[in-house]
Design a protein around this motif. Structure first.
Motif, PDB file in Angstrom:
ATOM      1  N   SER A 172       0.845  -1.199   0.000  1.00 19.59           N
ATOM      2  CA  SER A 172       0.000   0.000   0.000  1.00 19.59           C
ATOM      3  C   SER A 172       0.874   1.241   0.000  1.00 19.59           C
ATOM      4  N   ARG A 173       0.214   2.394  -0.010  1.00 19.93           N
ATOM      5  CA  ARG A 173       0.936   3.638   0.239  1.00 19.93           C
ATOM      6  C   ARG A 173       1.391   3.647   1.696  1.00 19.93           C
ATOM      7  N   GLY A 174       2.438   4.418   1.976  1.00 20.98           N
ATOM      8  CA  GLY A 174       2.989   4.443   3.316  1.00 20.98           C
ATOM      9  C   GLY A 174       2.028   4.934   4.374  1.00 20.98           C
ATOM     10  N   HIS A 175       1.060   5.756   3.985  1.00 15.90           N
ATOM     11  CA  HIS A 175       0.145   6.295   4.995  1.00 15.90           C
ATOM     12  C   HIS A 175      -0.773   5.231   5.591  1.00 15.90           C
ATOM     13  N   PHE A 176      -0.859   4.050   4.957  1.00 16.89           N
ATOM     14  CA  PHE A 176      -1.643   2.966   5.556  1.00 16.89           C
ATOM     15  C   PHE A 176      -1.061   2.572   6.916  1.00 16.89           C
ATOM     16  N   VAL A 177       0.259   2.499   7.002  1.00 14.95           N
ATOM     17  CA  VAL A 177       0.939   2.155   8.254  1.00 14.95           C
ATOM     18  C   VAL A 177       0.716   3.235   9.305  1.00 14.95           C
ATOM     19  N   LEU A 178       0.648   4.491   8.863  1.00  8.11           N
ATOM     20  CA  LEU A 178       0.449   5.590   9.807  1.00  8.11           C
ATOM     21  C   LEU A 178      -0.984   5.651  10.313  1.00  8.11           C
ATOM     22  N   ASN A 179      -1.930   5.424   9.432  1.00 13.63           N
ATOM     23  CA  ASN A 179      -3.340   5.507   9.812  1.00 13.63           C
ATOM     24  C   ASN A 179      -3.844   4.273  10.549  1.00 13.63           C
ATOM     25  N   VAL A 180      -3.297   3.099  10.190  1.00 15.96           N
ATOM     26  CA  VAL A 180      -3.793   1.839  10.749  1.00 15.96           C
ATOM     27  C   VAL A 180      -2.635   1.025  11.335  1.00 15.96           C
ATOM     28  N   PRO A 181      -1.948   1.544  12.338  1.00 15.05           N
ATOM     29  CA  PRO A 181      -0.833   0.799  12.919  1.00 15.05           C
ATOM     30  C   PRO A 181      -1.328  -0.401  13.731  1.00 15.05           C
ATOM     31  N   TYR A 182      -0.516  -1.426  13.781  1.00 16.91           N
ATOM     32  CA  TYR A 182      -0.847  -2.592  14.606  1.00 16.91           C
ATOM     33  C   TYR A 182      -0.995  -2.181  16.070  1.00 16.91           C
ATOM     34  N   ASP A 183      -1.921  -2.829  16.761  1.00 21.16           N
ATOM     35  CA  ASP A 183      -2.199  -2.544  18.158  1.00 21.16           C
ATOM     36  C   ASP A 183      -1.082  -3.096  19.047  1.00 21.16           C
ATOM     37  N   GLN A 184      -0.598  -2.265  19.935  1.00 22.05           N
ATOM     38  CA  GLN A 184       0.476  -2.666  20.850  1.00 22.05           C
ATOM     39  C   GLN A 184      -0.027  -3.559  21.978  1.00 22.05           C
ATOM     40  N   HIS A 185      -1.333  -3.558  22.224  1.00 22.89           N
ATOM     41  CA  HIS A 185      -1.875  -4.144  23.446  1.00 22.89           C
ATOM     42  C   HIS A 185      -2.669  -5.427  23.215  1.00 22.89           C
ATOM     43  N   LEU A 186      -2.261  -6.239  22.258  1.00 21.79           N
ATOM     44  CA  LEU A 186      -2.978  -7.488  21.965  1.00 21.79           C
ATOM     45  C   LEU A 186      -2.021  -8.678  21.968  1.00 21.79           C
ATOM     46  N   PRO A 187      -1.486  -9.062  23.134  1.00 26.99           N
ATOM     47  CA  PRO A 187      -0.602 -10.230  23.177  1.00 26.99           C
ATOM     48  C   PRO A 187      -1.368 -11.521  22.942  1.00 26.99           C
ATOM     49  N   TRP A 188      -0.696 -12.469  22.336  1.00 25.42           N
ATOM     50  CA  TRP A 188      -1.212 -13.821  22.137  1.00 25.42           C
ATOM     51  C   TRP A 188      -2.415 -13.890  21.191  1.00 25.42           C
ATOM     52  N   ILE A 189      -2.589 -12.870  20.383  1.00 29.76           N
ATOM     53  CA  ILE A 189      -3.647 -12.916  19.371  1.00 29.76           C
ATOM     54  C   ILE A 189      -3.060 -13.484  18.080  1.00 29.76           C
ATOM     55  N   PHE A 190      -3.681 -14.512  17.569  1.00 26.79           N
ATOM     56  CA  PHE A 190      -3.291 -15.065  16.272  1.00 26.79           C
ATOM     57  C   PHE A 190      -4.489 -14.987  15.323  1.00 26.79           C
ATOM     58  N   GLN A 191      -5.546 -15.734  15.616  1.00 31.67           N
ATOM     59  CA  GLN A 191      -6.779 -15.573  14.851  1.00 31.67           C
ATOM     60  C   GLN A 191      -7.417 -14.243  15.256  1.00 31.67           C
ATOM     61  N   GLY A 192      -7.754 -13.454  14.290  1.00 27.52           N
ATOM     62  CA  GLY A 192      -8.346 -12.152  14.577  1.00 27.52           C
ATOM     63  C   GLY A 192      -7.447 -10.998  14.208  1.00 27.52           C
ATOM     64  N   GLU A 193      -6.161 -11.254  14.025  1.00 28.25           N
ATOM     65  CA  GLU A 193      -5.204 -10.211  13.636  1.00 28.25           C
ATOM     66  C   GLU A 193      -5.642  -9.524  12.338  1.00 28.25           C
ATOM     67  N   GLU A 194      -5.972 -10.328  11.335  1.00 28.71           N
ATOM     68  CA  GLU A 194      -6.303  -9.779  10.016  1.00 28.71           C
ATOM     69  C   GLU A 194      -7.667  -9.107  10.004  1.00 28.71           C
ATOM     70  N   ILE A 195      -8.595  -9.639  10.770  1.00 34.00           N
ATOM     71  CA  ILE A 195      -9.924  -9.026  10.838  1.00 34.00           C
ATOM     72  C   ILE A 195      -9.824  -7.641  11.469  1.00 34.00           C
ATOM     73  N   SER A 196      -8.996  -7.518  12.488  1.00 39.80           N
ATOM     74  CA  SER A 196      -8.811  -6.237  13.166  1.00 39.80           C
ATOM     75  C   SER A 196      -8.260  -5.180  12.214  1.00 39.80           C
ATOM     76  N   ILE A 197      -7.159  -5.476  11.550  1.00 40.17           N
ATOM     77  CA  ILE A 197      -6.549  -4.514  10.630  1.00 40.17           C
ATOM     78  C   ILE A 197      -7.480  -4.246   9.451  1.00 40.17           C
ATOM     79  N   GLY A 198      -8.103  -5.299   8.928  1.00 36.73           N
ATOM     80  CA  GLY A 198      -8.982  -5.140   7.776  1.00 36.73           C
ATOM     81  C   GLY A 198     -10.149  -4.209   8.045  1.00 36.73           C
ATOM     82  N   LEU A 199     -10.799  -4.384   9.185  1.00 34.92           N
ATOM     83  CA  LEU A 199     -11.934  -3.534   9.533  1.00 34.92           C
ATOM     84  C   LEU A 199     -11.493  -2.096   9.806  1.00 34.92           C
TER      85      LEU A 199
END
Length: 450
Positions: free
Chosen positions: A368-395
């Protein structure tokens, strides 16, 4: 005849009365609707006009001359002046009670937020600071500038401020999260050796290692003094490695969060797994695919196809079918039941010359364009999440205005553990192997959501 005429007049009078009533009622309802609309929009945050955006963004960018702030160029021209590459200093640490000019900051390990009892076992950790240039501080920071932290959609004028160039070409940032992966270095070498313009690519690896048993992704086969032409030596200034003890790993969300922290203003942002091979000329191909969508908010993404039979030894493409994510379903049972994305059977696309829209986002490949990382950064506070990672970012990405596409042809392929005919990935390490150290007891883990 007179009686008939009177009846006709009476009937016409009745119709006129009914029509008048309907007209008056409709007019009254229209005024009520207009009033409610005005009141409603008065309570909404104002949408800035383009001229307002231009005036705001044209405020000259601050430049430090040592004593005071001077201004030299409009913020919308920042991309032209953004330095590339910007390597991250992982050595310098901020000194207590002194100005913090380091590129690192100290954070609480996310596992402690879930299980505070672990505070005596796990230290706070230094991590890279998010990309937030001083030029954007007059606006409250870069995320505030790009749509006020999600209060409104980012404008095209604002989006254009993001993205560095080198030799007149758009730069590419590649984030790789690696967990004790013996193919990490192979992936890095594939990216750089098969790019048409490797000088515009910067790679950041989050390398989670068992220091006693694993070889770092950053370590070349022989010292650079002996062979400076090795990929890890030749492009050293474009490679950043954040190395951490594997026992601190708490899943892909936190690892990729660290990867997003290492972004430094590149025009494009890509992420992939640490066991991926790229095709020849991938950088030109993927940028052409992205541009063919004619969408600033377009994101190319897919569950990658298996590497076997996909290309020859030189990286020439042999497999012209492409994956597309149009399937989602629940799997598991009881409390472990969860939603998971899938894809339709892979085949040759019927849409040519442009990517195909799809509803979902995949973590294993995203461009994507670089601003995707700025607007939708991965959450720092979700340890041990595997299923659901992609749904979170996608939504989250969708609510920020991003659209997801699968490219007409794949530019990289994945080594799958079960499908790899060589058997190389039949036995791989996963972050689950450290789950024991994060449990005071099973009940505590259950309540913590780990």
């Amino acid at each position: 005849m007179a009686i008939k005429h009177e009846r006709r007049v009476s009937k016409q009078s009745s119709l006129s009365s009914l029509e008048s009533t309907l007209i008056y009622s409709t007019t009254a309802l229209l005024f009520v609707y207009m009033y409610m609309t005005i009141v409603t929009f008065q309570e909404l945050p104002p949408i800035p006009s383009f001229s307002e955006i231009s005036l705001a963004s044209s405020a000259s960018v601050a430049k430090d001359d040592g004593n005071s702030k001077t201004f030299s160029y409009p913020v919308e021209e920042l991309g032209k002046y953004t330095k590339f590459p910007q390597s991250i200093d992982f050595v310098t640490r901020p000194i207590e009670n002194s100005p913090i000019d380091s590129e690192l900051e100290l954070i609480v390990h996310p596992a402690i937020e879930v299980l505070p009892s672990l505070a005596d076992q796990i230290d706070d950790i230094y991590v890279p600071k998010f990309y937030d240039p001083s030029e954007f501080q007059p606006y409250g920071g870069i995320r505030s500038y790009l749509g006020k932290n999600g209060e409104r959609l980012m404008t095209l004028a604002e989006a254009k401020t993001i993205g560095s160039y080198v030799d007149g070409r758009e730069t590419i940032y590649v984030a790789i999260a690696s967990y004790r992966d013996f193919q990490c270095k192979q992936t890095v070498e594939s990216i750089m050796s098969r790019a048409v313009f490797p000088q515009r690519v910067r790679i950041a690896v989050v390398d989670q290692l068992d220091f006693e048993h694993d070889k770092p992704c950053s370590e070349p086969e022989v010292p650079c003094t002996q062979n400076p032409d090795q990929i890890l030596c030749k492009y050293k200034s474009q490679l950043d490695f954040y190395t951490m003890d594997a026992s601190y790993a708490v899943g892909p969300v936190f690892a990729r969060h660290l990867g997003h922290r290492m972004y430094r203003g590149e025009y494009f942002a890509m992420q992939c797994d640490a066991h991926v091979d790229f095709v020849k000329d991938w950088d030109v191909t993927v940028i052409e695919a992205w541009k063919s969508a004619k969408n600033e908010m377009g994101v190319l993404t897919a569950y990658l196809s298996d590497v076997n039979g996909a290309m020859d030894e030189e990286g020439n493409l042999k497999k012209f079918s492409r994956p597309i994510m149009c399937k989602s379903d629940y799997e598991g049972y009881g409390v472990t039941k969860h939603l998971r994305h899938g894809q339709q059977p892979e085949g040759i696309t019927r849409i040519h010359g442009e990517p195909s829209l799809e509803p979902f986002w995949a973590a294993g490949f995203s461009f994507s364009r670089g601003h995707f990382v700025l607007n939708v950064p991965y959450d720092q506070h979700l340890p041990w999440i595997f299923q659901g990672e992609e749904i979170s970012i996608g939504l989250r990405g969708f609510t920020y205005g991003y659209d997801y596409y699968t490219p007409e042809h794949s530019v990289c392929f994945h080594y799958y553990a079960k499908k790899d005919e060589t058997g190389k990935r039949n036995k791989v390490h996963t972050f689950w192997e450290n789950s024991g150290m994060y449990k005071s007891n099973n009940r505590a883990v259950e309540k913590g959501g780990m």
